[in-house]
Design a protein around this motif. Structure first.
Motif, PDB file in Angstrom:
ATOM      1  N   CYS A 171       7.102 101.456 -17.729  1.00 11.93           N
ATOM      2  CA  CYS A 171       7.235 100.006 -17.610  1.00 11.93           C
ATOM      3  C   CYS A 171       5.900  99.325 -17.873  1.00 11.93           C
ATOM      4  O   CYS A 171       4.840  99.919 -17.697  1.00 11.93           O
ATOM      5  CB  CYS A 171       7.747  99.657 -16.216  1.00 11.93           C
ATOM      6  N   CYS A 231       4.503  97.269 -16.106  1.00  6.77           N
ATOM      7  CA  CYS A 231       3.751  97.120 -14.862  1.00  6.77           C
ATOM      8  C   CYS A 231       2.960  98.386 -14.546  1.00  6.77           C
ATOM      9  O   CYS A 231       2.160  98.408 -13.635  1.00  6.77           O
ATOM     10  CB  CYS A 231       4.681  96.774 -13.704  1.00  6.77           C
ATOM     11  N   ASN A 271       4.442 101.325 -13.889  1.00 10.70           N
ATOM     12  CA  ASN A 271       5.319 102.282 -13.233  1.00 10.70           C
ATOM     13  C   ASN A 271       6.014 103.166 -14.272  1.00 10.70           C
ATOM     14  O   ASN A 271       6.314 102.716 -15.378  1.00 10.70           O
ATOM     15  CB  ASN A 271       6.365 101.523 -12.409  1.00 10.70           C
ATOM     16  N   VAL A 286      10.339  95.264 -17.490  1.00 14.88           N
ATOM     17  CA  VAL A 286      10.518  95.220 -16.042  1.00 14.88           C
ATOM     18  C   VAL A 286      11.250  96.474 -15.581  1.00 14.88           C
ATOM     19  O   VAL A 286      12.022  97.066 -16.324  1.00 14.88           O
ATOM     20  CB  VAL A 286      11.318  93.974 -15.597  1.00 14.88           C
ATOM     21  N   CYS A 287      10.977  96.879 -14.359  1.00 12.26           N
ATOM     22  CA  CYS A 287      11.665  98.018 -13.775  1.00 12.26           C
ATOM     23  C   CYS A 287      12.012  97.681 -12.328  1.00 12.26           C
ATOM     24  O   CYS A 287      11.766  96.582 -11.858  1.00 12.26           O
ATOM     25  CB  CYS A 287      10.775  99.262 -13.836  1.00 12.26           C
ATOM     26  N   CYS A 321       9.086  96.193 -10.279  1.00  9.75           N
ATOM     27  CA  CYS A 321       8.478  94.891 -10.538  1.00  9.75           C
ATOM     28  C   CYS A 321       9.505  93.819 -10.886  1.00  9.75           C
ATOM     29  O   CYS A 321       9.151  92.660 -11.053  1.00  9.75           O
ATOM     30  CB  CYS A 321       7.445  94.999 -11.661  1.00  9.75           C
TER      31      CYS A 321
HETATM   32 ZN   LIG Z   1       7.816  97.623 -13.682  1.00 13.57          ZN
END
Ligand SMILES: [Zn+2]
Length: 66
Positions: A16, A18, A20, A35-36, A39
């Motif tokens: 991701c 972010c 992650n 996005v995951c 986040c």
């Molecule tokens: Zn994420």
């Protein structure tokens, strides 16, 4: 052979924006998300985070993409 009816699911590394990452099952070997679950505002409640600038730059720096 009935190709396409039963997709070849395999372990897929999802990364991701972010930072992650996790492993799931997919027909793709690797995926990149914006996005995951870590986040996404639905999970975090931080709606502003998504609209805030700098996420892409942070992602680029992390992976040395220039
Ligand atoms: Zn994420």
């Amino acid at each position: 052979m009935k190709e396409g009816i039963h997709p070849d699911y395999k372990e897929c590394k999802v990364t991701c924006a972010c930072g992650n990452s996790f492993v799931t099952k997919s027909t793709e070997a690797e995926l990149r998300l914006d996005v995951c679950s870590a986040c996404h505002p639905f999970f975090t409640g931080q709606q502003k985070f998504i609209n805030r600038g700098g996420r892409v730059e942070k992602f680029k720096n992390k992976y040395n993409i220039d």
